[in-house]
Design a protein around this motif. Structure first.
Motif, PDB file in Angstrom:
ATOM      1  N   ALA A  64       0.830  -1.204   0.000  1.00  0.00           N
ATOM      2  CA  ALA A  64       0.000   0.000   0.000  1.00  0.00           C
ATOM      3  C   ALA A  64       0.864   1.254   0.000  1.00  0.00           C
ATOM      4  O   ALA A  64       0.558   2.252  -0.666  1.00  0.00           O
ATOM      5  CB  ALA A  64      -0.923  -0.013   1.223  1.00  0.00           C
ATOM      6  N   LEU A  69      -1.420   4.308  -1.219  1.00  0.00           N
ATOM      7  CA  LEU A  69      -2.786   4.080  -0.775  1.00  0.00           C
ATOM      8  C   LEU A  69      -2.913   4.296   0.723  1.00  0.00           C
ATOM      9  O   LEU A  69      -2.013   3.959   1.492  1.00  0.00           O
ATOM     10  CB  LEU A  69      -3.221   2.645  -1.105  1.00  0.00           C
ATOM     11  CG  LEU A  69      -3.246   2.259  -2.584  1.00  0.00           C
ATOM     12  CD1 LEU A  69      -3.657   0.800  -2.724  1.00  0.00           C
ATOM     13  CD2 LEU A  69      -4.180   3.154  -3.370  1.00  0.00           C
ATOM     14  N   GLN A  70      -4.042   4.835   1.130  1.00  0.00           N
ATOM     15  CA  GLN A  70      -4.341   4.940   2.546  1.00  0.00           C
ATOM     16  C   GLN A  70      -4.960   3.631   3.022  1.00  0.00           C
ATOM     17  O   GLN A  70      -5.333   2.765   2.220  1.00  0.00           O
ATOM     18  CB  GLN A  70      -5.293   6.113   2.797  1.00  0.00           C
ATOM     19  CG  GLN A  70      -4.683   7.467   2.423  1.00  0.00           C
ATOM     20  CD  GLN A  70      -5.594   8.622   2.736  1.00  0.00           C
ATOM     21  OE1 GLN A  70      -6.529   8.488   3.521  1.00  0.00           O
ATOM     22  NE2 GLN A  70      -5.346   9.765   2.127  1.00  0.00           N
ATOM     23  N   LYS A  72      -7.837   2.870   4.307  1.00  0.00           N
ATOM     24  CA  LYS A  72      -9.190   2.621   3.837  1.00  0.00           C
ATOM     25  C   LYS A  72      -9.181   2.154   2.383  1.00  0.00           C
ATOM     26  O   LYS A  72      -9.937   1.253   2.003  1.00  0.00           O
ATOM     27  CB  LYS A  72     -10.032   3.887   3.970  1.00  0.00           C
ATOM     28  CG  LYS A  72     -11.485   3.701   3.576  1.00  0.00           C
ATOM     29  CD  LYS A  72     -12.272   4.981   3.773  1.00  0.00           C
ATOM     30  CE  LYS A  72     -13.729   4.794   3.369  1.00  0.00           C
ATOM     31  NZ  LYS A  72     -14.508   6.045   3.532  1.00  0.00           N
ATOM     32  N   GLU A  73      -8.321   2.756   1.572  1.00  0.00           N
ATOM     33  CA  GLU A  73      -8.230   2.374   0.161  1.00  0.00           C
ATOM     34  C   GLU A  73      -7.691   0.950   0.012  1.00  0.00           C
ATOM     35  O   GLU A  73      -8.145   0.190  -0.839  1.00  0.00           O
ATOM     36  CB  GLU A  73      -7.338   3.362  -0.589  1.00  0.00           C
ATOM     37  CG  GLU A  73      -7.907   4.772  -0.648  1.00  0.00           C
ATOM     38  CD  GLU A  73      -6.916   5.780  -1.197  1.00  0.00           C
ATOM     39  OE1 GLU A  73      -7.314   6.628  -2.011  1.00  0.00           O
ATOM     40  OE2 GLU A  73      -5.736   5.718  -0.803  1.00  0.00           O
ATOM     41  N   GLU A  76     -10.493  -1.484   0.898  1.00  0.00           N
ATOM     42  CA  GLU A  76     -11.473  -1.602  -0.180  1.00  0.00           C
ATOM     43  C   GLU A  76     -10.937  -2.475  -1.318  1.00  0.00           C
ATOM     44  O   GLU A  76     -11.675  -3.255  -1.913  1.00  0.00           O
ATOM     45  CB  GLU A  76     -11.835  -0.218  -0.708  1.00  0.00           C
ATOM     46  CG  GLU A  76     -12.635   0.621   0.281  1.00  0.00           C
ATOM     47  CD  GLU A  76     -12.859   2.035  -0.215  1.00  0.00           C
ATOM     48  OE1 GLU A  76     -12.251   2.405  -1.248  1.00  0.00           O
ATOM     49  OE2 GLU A  76     -13.625   2.775   0.435  1.00  0.00           O
ATOM     50  N   ALA A  77      -9.648  -2.337  -1.606  1.00  0.00           N
ATOM     51  CA  ALA A  77      -9.046  -3.131  -2.675  1.00  0.00           C
ATOM     52  C   ALA A  77      -9.042  -4.613  -2.317  1.00  0.00           C
ATOM     53  O   ALA A  77      -9.174  -5.478  -3.190  1.00  0.00           O
ATOM     54  CB  ALA A  77      -7.624  -2.649  -2.957  1.00  0.00           C
ATOM     55  N   TYR A  82     -12.378  -0.827   6.704  1.00  0.00           N
ATOM     56  CA  TYR A  82     -11.311  -0.205   7.493  1.00  0.00           C
ATOM     57  C   TYR A  82     -11.257  -0.837   8.881  1.00  0.00           C
ATOM     58  O   TYR A  82     -10.183  -1.137   9.412  1.00  0.00           O
ATOM     59  CB  TYR A  82     -11.569   1.293   7.591  1.00  0.00           C
ATOM     60  CG  TYR A  82     -10.628   2.042   8.490  1.00  0.00           C
ATOM     61  CD1 TYR A  82      -9.500   2.672   7.976  1.00  0.00           C
ATOM     62  CD2 TYR A  82     -10.867   2.140   9.861  1.00  0.00           C
ATOM     63  CE1 TYR A  82      -8.635   3.377   8.809  1.00  0.00           C
ATOM     64  CE2 TYR A  82     -10.008   2.826  10.691  1.00  0.00           C
ATOM     65  CZ  TYR A  82      -8.898   3.443  10.171  1.00  0.00           C
ATOM     66  OH  TYR A  82      -8.043   4.119  10.989  1.00  0.00           O
TER      67      TYR A  82
END
Length: 219
Positions: A64, A69-70, A72-73, A76-77, A82
Motif C-alpha cells: 500500500a 494508498l491509505q 481505507k483504500e 477496499e481493494a 477499514y
C-alpha cells in the motif's frame, strides 16, 4: 489634497472584488500520492510484530505504501472494511483466521498465489513443506555453522544470527543456498508433484526414503 469619500456600498464592492481576484489568482497544486499517505504506512508497530501472521500484515502495508494508498483504500481493494484491518492490527481478529474470501482478496491485491498468503499469514507453516517432521528446525543450526565456516561468506554471519527467530534463520539459509548453489537443508515437498498426485494412491515409504542425518548431509 482632497480626500475622496466612498460610500459603504462602494467599499464593500471593492473588498469583495479584491477577494474574488485573489481567489482566482491562487493556483491549486496537485497533491502527490506520497503526500496523501498517513503515518500508518511507515510500517507495522512493535506490538504488531508480535502478532502471529504479522508477515502478511507487513507485506500488505508495504504494498500500500508503494502505491500511495491509505488504509481505507487498501481495505477496499482487498474487499474488507477499514474496521476489519484495524481489528487485524490490534489482534482482535487473528490473522491466521482469515476467511477464504479475504485470502483471495489479499492474493489479488499483492499479485501473488494464494499459497503465499497462507504462508505469510502463518496458516501454513514453512515446516509443512518438508517431508520429514520437524526436520527444518533440526537442520537450521548446523546449516548456520556451515555458513560461518565458509571462507567467502563466513565474515557476514554475525553471532546474533544463532539467536534469531527460526523464520529469519531459514531466510538467511535460503539466500545462501541461492547464492552458492548448495543445499544445506532437506529437499522441500514438490508442490506440483502433490497436485499431480491428487486422487492417486500414495506409495508406501521404503527404507530408501529415510532422511539423511544432518551431519552427513552437511558435509
Amino acid at each position: 489634497m482632497s480626500i475622496i469619500k466612498k460610500t459603504p456600498e462602494q467599499l464593500a464592492a471593492e473588498v469583495l472584488a479584491a477577494g474574488k481576484d485573489l481567489r482566482k489568482e491562487r493556483t491549486k497544486r496537485k497533491v502527490t500520492p506520497t503526500e496523501r499517505r498517513t503515518g500508518w504506512t511507515a510500517g507495522i508497530t512493535d506490538e504488531e510484530v508480535t502478532l502471529r501472521g504479522c508477515t502478511l500484515l507487513a507485506w500488505l502495508i508495504e504494498a500500500a505504501n508503494e502505491r500511495g494508498l491509505q488504509l481505507k483504500e487498501m481495505a477496499e481493494a482487498i474487499g474488507v472494511t477499514y474496521g476489519y484491518i484495524h481489528q487485524l492490527r490490534t489482534g482482535i481478529k487473528p490473522i491466521p483466521g482469515l476467511s477464504e474470501k479475504v485470502i483471495d482478496g489479499c492474493a489479488k491485491f499483492l499479485g501473488v498465489p494464494r499459497l503465499a498468503i497462507l504462508v505469510a499469514a502463518d496458516i501454513v507453516r514453512v515446516d509443512d513443506f518438508y517431508l520429514e517432521p520437524d526436520s527444518l528446525s533440526v537442520y537450521l543450526e548446523p546449516a548456520l555453522h556451515l555458513m560461518q565456516r565458509d571462507p567467502e561468506w563466513g565474515a557476514f554471519v554475525h553471532p546474533s544470527v544463532f539467536r534469531a527467530e527460526p523464520k529469519v534463520q531459514h531466510l538467511l539459509i535460503l539466500l545462501y543456498e541461492e547464492a552458492t548453489n548448495r543445499k544445506l537443508i532437506p529437499t522441500k515437498v514438490n508442490l506440483q508433484g502433490l497436485l499431480d498426485a491428487l486422487g492417486e494412491e500414495v506409495p508406501e515409504t521404503t527404507a530408501n526414503d529415510a532422511p539423511v542425518p544432518p551431519k552427513d548431509r552437511l558435509n
